[in-house]
Design a protein around this motif. Structure first.
Motif, PDB file in Angstrom:
ATOM      1  N   VAL A  24     115.688  16.143  15.791  1.00 53.54           N
ATOM      2  CA  VAL A  24     116.867  16.936  15.431  1.00 53.54           C
ATOM      3  C   VAL A  24     116.540  18.420  15.487  1.00 53.54           C
ATOM      4  O   VAL A  24     117.335  19.222  15.991  1.00 53.54           O
ATOM      5  CB  VAL A  24     117.399  16.527  14.036  1.00 53.54           C
ATOM      6  CG1 VAL A  24     118.395  17.533  13.512  1.00 53.54           C
ATOM      7  CG2 VAL A  24     118.017  15.149  14.092  1.00 53.54           C
ATOM      8  N   TRP A  25     115.378  18.804  14.980  1.00 56.86           N
ATOM      9  CA  TRP A  25     114.956  20.208  15.018  1.00 56.86           C
ATOM     10  C   TRP A  25     114.904  20.717  16.462  1.00 56.86           C
ATOM     11  O   TRP A  25     115.413  21.799  16.770  1.00 56.86           O
ATOM     12  CB  TRP A  25     113.600  20.347  14.334  1.00 56.86           C
ATOM     13  CG  TRP A  25     113.030  21.727  14.305  1.00 56.86           C
ATOM     14  CD1 TRP A  25     113.703  22.914  14.346  1.00 56.86           C
ATOM     15  CD2 TRP A  25     111.650  22.076  14.230  1.00 56.86           C
ATOM     16  NE1 TRP A  25     112.824  23.970  14.281  1.00 56.86           N
ATOM     17  CE2 TRP A  25     111.551  23.487  14.218  1.00 56.86           C
ATOM     18  CE3 TRP A  25     110.480  21.320  14.155  1.00 56.86           C
ATOM     19  CZ2 TRP A  25     110.337  24.150  14.155  1.00 56.86           C
ATOM     20  CZ3 TRP A  25     109.275  21.993  14.082  1.00 56.86           C
ATOM     21  CH2 TRP A  25     109.209  23.380  14.079  1.00 56.86           C
ATOM     22  N   VAL A  31     120.248  23.559  21.554  1.00 55.06           N
ATOM     23  CA  VAL A  31     121.686  23.860  21.570  1.00 55.06           C
ATOM     24  C   VAL A  31     121.921  25.353  21.381  1.00 55.06           C
ATOM     25  O   VAL A  31     122.773  25.952  22.040  1.00 55.06           O
ATOM     26  CB  VAL A  31     122.416  23.041  20.479  1.00 55.06           C
ATOM     27  CG1 VAL A  31     123.818  23.549  20.248  1.00 55.06           C
ATOM     28  CG2 VAL A  31     122.440  21.575  20.851  1.00 55.06           C
ATOM     29  N   LYS A  32     121.164  25.988  20.497  1.00 57.62           N
ATOM     30  CA  LYS A  32     121.348  27.402  20.190  1.00 57.62           C
ATOM     31  C   LYS A  32     120.785  28.329  21.260  1.00 57.62           C
ATOM     32  O   LYS A  32     121.166  29.494  21.317  1.00 57.62           O
ATOM     33  CB  LYS A  32     120.717  27.742  18.839  1.00 57.62           C
ATOM     34  CG  LYS A  32     121.400  27.060  17.687  1.00 57.62           C
ATOM     35  CD  LYS A  32     120.957  27.517  16.324  1.00 57.62           C
ATOM     36  CE  LYS A  32     119.527  27.862  16.178  1.00 57.62           C
ATOM     37  NZ  LYS A  32     119.123  28.234  14.822  1.00 57.62           N
ATOM     38  N   THR A  33     119.904  27.848  22.110  1.00 56.41           N
ATOM     39  CA  THR A  33     119.267  28.684  23.127  1.00 56.41           C
ATOM     40  C   THR A  33     120.187  28.827  24.338  1.00 56.41           C
ATOM     41  O   THR A  33     120.738  27.841  24.811  1.00 56.41           O
ATOM     42  CB  THR A  33     117.930  28.055  23.575  1.00 56.41           C
ATOM     43  OG1 THR A  33     117.107  27.867  22.432  1.00 56.41           O
ATOM     44  CG2 THR A  33     117.214  28.934  24.573  1.00 56.41           C
ATOM     45  N   PRO A  34     120.367  30.048  24.852  1.00 53.78           N
ATOM     46  CA  PRO A  34     121.217  30.221  26.033  1.00 53.78           C
ATOM     47  C   PRO A  34     120.612  29.561  27.272  1.00 53.78           C
ATOM     48  O   PRO A  34     119.386  29.489  27.421  1.00 53.78           O
ATOM     49  CB  PRO A  34     121.312  31.736  26.213  1.00 53.78           C
ATOM     50  CG  PRO A  34     120.342  32.346  25.283  1.00 53.78           C
ATOM     51  CD  PRO A  34     119.879  31.307  24.327  1.00 53.78           C
ATOM     52  N   ILE A  52     117.377  14.798  27.328  1.00 52.33           N
ATOM     53  CA  ILE A  52     116.109  14.260  26.835  1.00 52.33           C
ATOM     54  C   ILE A  52     116.063  14.291  25.309  1.00 52.33           C
ATOM     55  O   ILE A  52     115.721  13.287  24.660  1.00 52.33           O
ATOM     56  CB  ILE A  52     114.919  15.048  27.439  1.00 52.33           C
ATOM     57  CG1 ILE A  52     114.809  14.780  28.932  1.00 52.33           C
ATOM     58  CG2 ILE A  52     113.621  14.683  26.732  1.00 52.33           C
ATOM     59  CD1 ILE A  52     113.840  15.696  29.654  1.00 52.33           C
ATOM     60  N   LEU A  53     116.415  15.419  24.726  1.00 51.63           N
ATOM     61  CA  LEU A  53     116.353  15.541  23.271  1.00 51.63           C
ATOM     62  C   LEU A  53     117.463  14.762  22.579  1.00 51.63           C
ATOM     63  O   LEU A  53     117.281  14.289  21.452  1.00 51.63           O
ATOM     64  CB  LEU A  53     116.373  17.011  22.868  1.00 51.63           C
ATOM     65  CG  LEU A  53     115.161  17.816  23.324  1.00 51.63           C
ATOM     66  CD1 LEU A  53     115.352  19.289  23.021  1.00 51.63           C
ATOM     67  CD2 LEU A  53     113.890  17.286  22.688  1.00 51.63           C
ATOM     68  N   GLY A  54     118.593  14.595  23.228  1.00 52.30           N
ATOM     69  CA  GLY A  54     119.650  13.752  22.680  1.00 52.30           C
ATOM     70  C   GLY A  54     119.210  12.297  22.591  1.00 52.30           C
ATOM     71  O   GLY A  54     119.446  11.616  21.584  1.00 52.30           O
ATOM     72  N   LEU A  55     118.558  11.820  23.646  1.00 52.47           N
ATOM     73  CA  LEU A  55     118.026  10.447  23.616  1.00 52.47           C
ATOM     74  C   LEU A  55     116.902  10.313  22.593  1.00 52.47           C
ATOM     75  O   LEU A  55     116.803   9.295  21.904  1.00 52.47           O
ATOM     76  CB  LEU A  55     117.541  10.040  25.007  1.00 52.47           C
ATOM     77  CG  LEU A  55     118.633   9.788  26.042  1.00 52.47           C
ATOM     78  CD1 LEU A  55     118.016   9.575  27.412  1.00 52.47           C
ATOM     79  CD2 LEU A  55     119.488   8.604  25.642  1.00 52.47           C
ATOM     80  N   ALA A  56     116.072  11.338  22.496  1.00 49.10           N
ATOM     81  CA  ALA A  56     114.996  11.308  21.505  1.00 49.10           C
ATOM     82  C   ALA A  56     115.565  11.246  20.087  1.00 49.10           C
ATOM     83  O   ALA A  56     115.055  10.514  19.234  1.00 49.10           O
ATOM     84  CB  ALA A  56     114.096  12.530  21.661  1.00 49.10           C
ATOM     85  N   THR A  57     116.638  11.990  19.838  1.00 53.81           N
ATOM     86  CA  THR A  57     117.282  11.957  18.524  1.00 53.81           C
ATOM     87  C   THR A  57     117.900  10.590  18.266  1.00 53.81           C
ATOM     88  O   THR A  57     117.797  10.053  17.154  1.00 53.81           O
ATOM     89  CB  THR A  57     118.354  13.062  18.437  1.00 53.81           C
ATOM     90  OG1 THR A  57     117.734  14.313  18.699  1.00 53.81           O
ATOM     91  CG2 THR A  57     118.989  13.098  17.068  1.00 53.81           C
ATOM     92  N   LEU A  58     118.531  10.018  19.276  1.00 54.49           N
ATOM     93  CA  LEU A  58     119.124   8.683  19.130  1.00 54.49           C
ATOM     94  C   LEU A  58     118.063   7.635  18.799  1.00 54.49           C
ATOM     95  O   LEU A  58     118.247   6.827  17.882  1.00 54.49           O
ATOM     96  CB  LEU A  58     119.864   8.297  20.411  1.00 54.49           C
ATOM     97  CG  LEU A  58     120.438   6.892  20.456  1.00 54.49           C
ATOM     98  CD1 LEU A  58     121.602   6.771  19.489  1.00 54.49           C
ATOM     99  CD2 LEU A  58     120.855   6.549  21.862  1.00 54.49           C
ATOM    100  N   PHE A  59     116.953   7.661  19.519  1.00 58.52           N
ATOM    101  CA  PHE A  59     115.890   6.685  19.257  1.00 58.52           C
ATOM    102  C   PHE A  59     115.211   6.951  17.914  1.00 58.52           C
ATOM    103  O   PHE A  59     114.811   6.021  17.224  1.00 58.52           O
ATOM    104  CB  PHE A  59     114.860   6.680  20.386  1.00 58.52           C
ATOM    105  CG  PHE A  59     115.404   6.142  21.681  1.00 58.52           C
ATOM    106  CD1 PHE A  59     116.180   4.998  21.706  1.00 58.52           C
ATOM    107  CD2 PHE A  59     115.146   6.776  22.875  1.00 58.52           C
ATOM    108  CE1 PHE A  59     116.680   4.497  22.895  1.00 58.52           C
ATOM    109  CE2 PHE A  59     115.643   6.291  24.068  1.00 58.52           C
ATOM    110  CZ  PHE A  59     116.417   5.144  24.083  1.00 58.52           C
TER     111      PHE A  59
END
Length: 108
Positions: A24-25, A31-34, A52-59
């Protein structure tokens, strides 16, 4: 309710919650980075890192709630993906796009 079998179960549950928090971090920072910051630093695109990070958060969430095993390959891949982002990409894109008069020792 997730059955917890002794101290080892508590440790694995804590590790799974840690994996979720790490992912999540990394996702919130991405998300905040342009998007321009990723291209300027020569890293992968923002869209790819978001996937990649969305899937990592889901798992990570799945492991935290007990849907998958905390030691599964997906959970381990989540730690690796979030760790690579936080250790390599985040420092590179951190200061890009913020603007302002910044010198090597702070604003001037």
């Amino acid at each position: 309710m997730i059955p917890v079998y002794g101290v080892l179960g508590l440790i694995f549950t804590a590790l799974a919650i840690g994996v979720f928090a790490l992912a999540v971090w990394a996702l919130v920072h991405a998300v905040k980075t342009p998007a321009r910051a990723f291209a300027v630093t020569g890293k992968q695109t923002k869209n790819l890192w978001m996937i990649i990070l969305g899937l990592a958060t889901l798992f990570g969430f799945s492991a935290a709630v007990g849907f998958i095993d905390p030691l599964s390959i997906f959970t381990i891949a989540s730690v690796i993906a979030a760790g690579i982002y936080l250790a390599d990409v985040r420092p590179a894109v951190k200061g890009i796009g913020k603007g302002g008069n910044q010198g090597p020792y702070g604003p001037w």
